[in-house]
Design a protein around this motif. Structure first.
Motif, PDB file in Angstrom:
ATOM      1  N   GLN A  68      -6.064  -1.154  -0.466  1.00 37.53           N
ATOM      2  CA  GLN A  68      -6.123  -2.614  -0.626  1.00 37.53           C
ATOM      3  C   GLN A  68      -4.739  -3.253  -0.488  1.00 37.53           C
ATOM      4  N   GLY A  69      -3.935  -2.761   0.407  1.00 37.92           N
ATOM      5  CA  GLY A  69      -2.584  -3.284   0.564  1.00 37.92           C
ATOM      6  C   GLY A  69      -1.606  -2.504  -0.298  1.00 37.92           C
ATOM      7  N   TYR A  70      -0.355  -2.901  -0.241  1.00 36.87           N
ATOM      8  CA  TYR A  70       0.706  -2.210  -0.969  1.00 36.87           C
ATOM      9  C   TYR A  70       0.666  -2.657  -2.426  1.00 36.87           C
ATOM     10  N   ASP A  71       0.161  -1.795  -3.276  1.00 41.96           N
ATOM     11  CA  ASP A  71       0.003  -2.082  -4.693  1.00 41.96           C
ATOM     12  C   ASP A  71       1.365  -2.423  -5.322  1.00 41.96           C
ATOM     13  N   LEU A  72       1.399  -3.458  -6.135  1.00 37.90           N
ATOM     14  CA  LEU A  72       2.642  -3.915  -6.756  1.00 37.90           C
ATOM     15  C   LEU A  72       3.290  -2.827  -7.607  1.00 37.90           C
ATOM     16  N   GLU A  73       2.490  -2.121  -8.362  1.00 39.88           N
ATOM     17  CA  GLU A  73       3.046  -1.054  -9.195  1.00 39.88           C
ATOM     18  C   GLU A  73       3.623   0.076  -8.336  1.00 39.88           C
ATOM     19  N   MET A  74       2.935   0.399  -7.249  1.00 41.62           N
ATOM     20  CA  MET A  74       3.430   1.426  -6.329  1.00 41.62           C
ATOM     21  C   MET A  74       4.740   0.959  -5.697  1.00 41.62           C
ATOM     22  N   LYS A  75       4.787  -0.293  -5.293  1.00 45.38           N
ATOM     23  CA  LYS A  75       5.999  -0.870  -4.717  1.00 45.38           C
ATOM     24  C   LYS A  75       7.164  -0.773  -5.700  1.00 45.38           C
ATOM     25  N   GLN A  76       6.938  -1.142  -6.946  1.00 43.59           N
ATOM     26  CA  GLN A  76       7.983  -1.065  -7.965  1.00 43.59           C
ATOM     27  C   GLN A  76       8.445   0.374  -8.180  1.00 43.59           C
ATOM     28  N   LEU A  77       7.493   1.282  -8.225  1.00 46.37           N
ATOM     29  CA  LEU A  77       7.824   2.689  -8.426  1.00 46.37           C
ATOM     30  C   LEU A  77       8.652   3.219  -7.258  1.00 46.37           C
ATOM     31  N   HIS A  78       8.245   2.913  -6.040  1.00 45.82           N
ATOM     32  CA  HIS A  78       8.993   3.371  -4.868  1.00 45.82           C
ATOM     33  C   HIS A  78      10.413   2.813  -4.865  1.00 45.82           C
ATOM     34  N   ASN A  79      10.554   1.538  -5.199  1.00 45.45           N
ATOM     35  CA  ASN A  79      11.885   0.935  -5.232  1.00 45.45           C
ATOM     36  C   ASN A  79      12.748   1.537  -6.334  1.00 45.45           C
ATOM     37  N   GLU A  80      12.165   1.777  -7.491  1.00 44.85           N
ATOM     38  CA  GLU A  80      12.915   2.371  -8.598  1.00 44.85           C
ATOM     39  C   GLU A  80      13.282   3.822  -8.294  1.00 44.85           C
ATOM     40  N   ASN A  81      12.355   4.571  -7.703  1.00 43.94           N
ATOM     41  CA  ASN A  81      12.666   5.950  -7.320  1.00 43.94           C
ATOM     42  C   ASN A  81      13.822   5.989  -6.327  1.00 43.94           C
ATOM     43  N   ALA A  82      13.819   5.050  -5.378  1.00 42.98           N
ATOM     44  CA  ALA A  82      14.908   4.986  -4.399  1.00 42.98           C
ATOM     45  C   ALA A  82      16.229   4.677  -5.094  1.00 42.98           C
ATOM     46  N   LYS A  83      16.191   3.778  -6.042  1.00 45.97           N
ATOM     47  CA  LYS A  83      17.402   3.413  -6.789  1.00 45.97           C
ATOM     48  C   LYS A  83      17.948   4.625  -7.560  1.00 45.97           C
ATOM     49  N   ILE A  84      17.067   5.356  -8.198  1.00 46.55           N
ATOM     50  CA  ILE A  84      17.483   6.540  -8.957  1.00 46.55           C
ATOM     51  C   ILE A  84      18.032   7.606  -8.016  1.00 46.55           C
ATOM     52  N   LEU A  85      17.306   7.859  -6.930  1.00 45.17           N
ATOM     53  CA  LEU A  85      17.758   8.870  -5.978  1.00 45.17           C
ATOM     54  C   LEU A  85      19.096   8.469  -5.361  1.00 45.17           C
ATOM     55  N   ASP A  86      19.278   7.194  -5.096  1.00 48.78           N
ATOM     56  CA  ASP A  86      20.552   6.729  -4.549  1.00 48.78           C
ATOM     57  C   ASP A  86      21.687   7.020  -5.536  1.00 48.78           C
ATOM     58  N   SER A  87      21.451   6.811  -6.824  1.00 46.59           N
ATOM     59  CA  SER A  87      22.465   7.138  -7.837  1.00 46.59           C
ATOM     60  C   SER A  87      22.772   8.629  -7.853  1.00 46.59           C
ATOM     61  N   ALA A 107      11.057  17.151  -2.544  1.00 43.01           N
ATOM     62  CA  ALA A 107      10.723  15.927  -3.292  1.00 43.01           C
ATOM     63  C   ALA A 107      11.645  14.784  -2.867  1.00 43.01           C
ATOM     64  N   THR A 108      12.896  15.111  -2.591  1.00 41.54           N
ATOM     65  CA  THR A 108      13.844  14.107  -2.110  1.00 41.54           C
ATOM     66  C   THR A 108      13.318  13.460  -0.838  1.00 41.54           C
ATOM     67  N   TRP A 109      12.835  14.274   0.067  1.00 40.34           N
ATOM     68  CA  TRP A 109      12.313  13.772   1.336  1.00 40.34           C
ATOM     69  C   TRP A 109      11.119  12.844   1.110  1.00 40.34           C
ATOM     70  N   LEU A 110      10.232  13.188   0.202  1.00 39.63           N
ATOM     71  CA  LEU A 110       9.080  12.330  -0.100  1.00 39.63           C
ATOM     72  C   LEU A 110       9.545  10.983  -0.649  1.00 39.63           C
ATOM     73  N   ILE A 111      10.499  11.001  -1.547  1.00 40.01           N
ATOM     74  CA  ILE A 111      11.010   9.762  -2.141  1.00 40.01           C
ATOM     75  C   ILE A 111      11.644   8.883  -1.062  1.00 40.01           C
ATOM     76  N   ILE A 112      12.402   9.500  -0.173  1.00 39.22           N
ATOM     77  CA  ILE A 112      13.025   8.741   0.906  1.00 39.22           C
ATOM     78  C   ILE A 112      11.952   8.105   1.801  1.00 39.22           C
ATOM     79  N   GLN A 113      10.948   8.868   2.168  1.00 38.54           N
ATOM     80  CA  GLN A 113       9.880   8.346   3.029  1.00 38.54           C
ATOM     81  C   GLN A 113       9.153   7.170   2.380  1.00 38.54           C
ATOM     82  N   HIS A 114       9.042   7.189   1.078  1.00 43.84           N
ATOM     83  CA  HIS A 114       8.314   6.142   0.366  1.00 43.84           C
ATOM     84  C   HIS A 114       9.191   4.939   0.010  1.00 43.84           C
ATOM     85  N   SER A 115      10.445   4.973   0.392  1.00 45.89           N
ATOM     86  CA  SER A 115      11.348   3.858   0.076  1.00 45.89           C
ATOM     87  C   SER A 115      11.347   2.832   1.212  1.00 45.89           C
ATOM     88  N   ILE A 116      10.166   2.450   1.638  1.00 46.51           N
ATOM     89  CA  ILE A 116      10.012   1.630   2.845  1.00 46.51           C
ATOM     90  C   ILE A 116      10.640   0.250   2.725  1.00 46.51           C
TER      91      ILE A 116
END
Length: 142
Positions: A68-87, A107-116
């Motif tokens: 049903q589109g890009y879920d807001l919670e999923m979007k937040q999680l992906h952005n936060e995961n990217a922020k953590i991985l970047d740190s 797992a790093t690769w999955l997080i990167i792929q999901h940081s759209i």
């Protein structure tokens, strides 16, 4: 902590990730020249990020919300995961198998792929991965 948040609500609230990150990085990432980097804890953290991503995805699938589109919670999680991985990357460089083991490396690769929504982060990671592969003679840039 991520599992306890997930098991209570069926979701991982965005504010929960902030608490998780702030507590985690104080102990693991912020080191000075007299401290040794705790790669095992970093690997566990990266795997936790992946597991939270997959758990949220499974929850969305079960509730028929994934398509049903890009879920807001999923979007937040992906952005936060990217922020953590970047740190993490800023602290240790790209999480190679030598540093964090195969599971955390994947797992790093999955997080990167999901940081759209983080194209600069994705580009940074692609460049770091290419450099790492080149240094280990796994690819040739010629």
């Amino acid at each position: 902590m991520a599992q306890s948040l997930l098991s209570k609500t069926g979701k991982v609230p965005f504010y929960g990730w902030y608490k998780l990150v702030s507590g985690y990085f104080g102990n693991c990432i912020r080191t000075n020249r007299h401290q040794k980097m705790d790669y095992k804890s970093i690997a566990e953290k990266i795997i936790e990020l992946k597991n939270a991503d997959l758990a949220l995805r499974d929850n969305l699938v079960q509730n028929r919300k994934l398509s049903q589109g890009y879920d807001l919670e999923m979007k937040q999680l992906h952005n936060e995961n990217a922020k953590i991985l970047d740190s993490i990357i800023n602290a240790i460089g790209y999480p190679t198998i030598d540093k964090v083991g195969e599971e955390a490396h994947e797992a790093t690769w999955l997080i990167i792929q999901h940081s759209i929504e983080q194209p600069n982060f994705m580009k940074k990671c692609a460049e770091l991965l290419e450099t790492d592969l080149f240094q280990h003679n796994l690819i040739s840039l010629a």
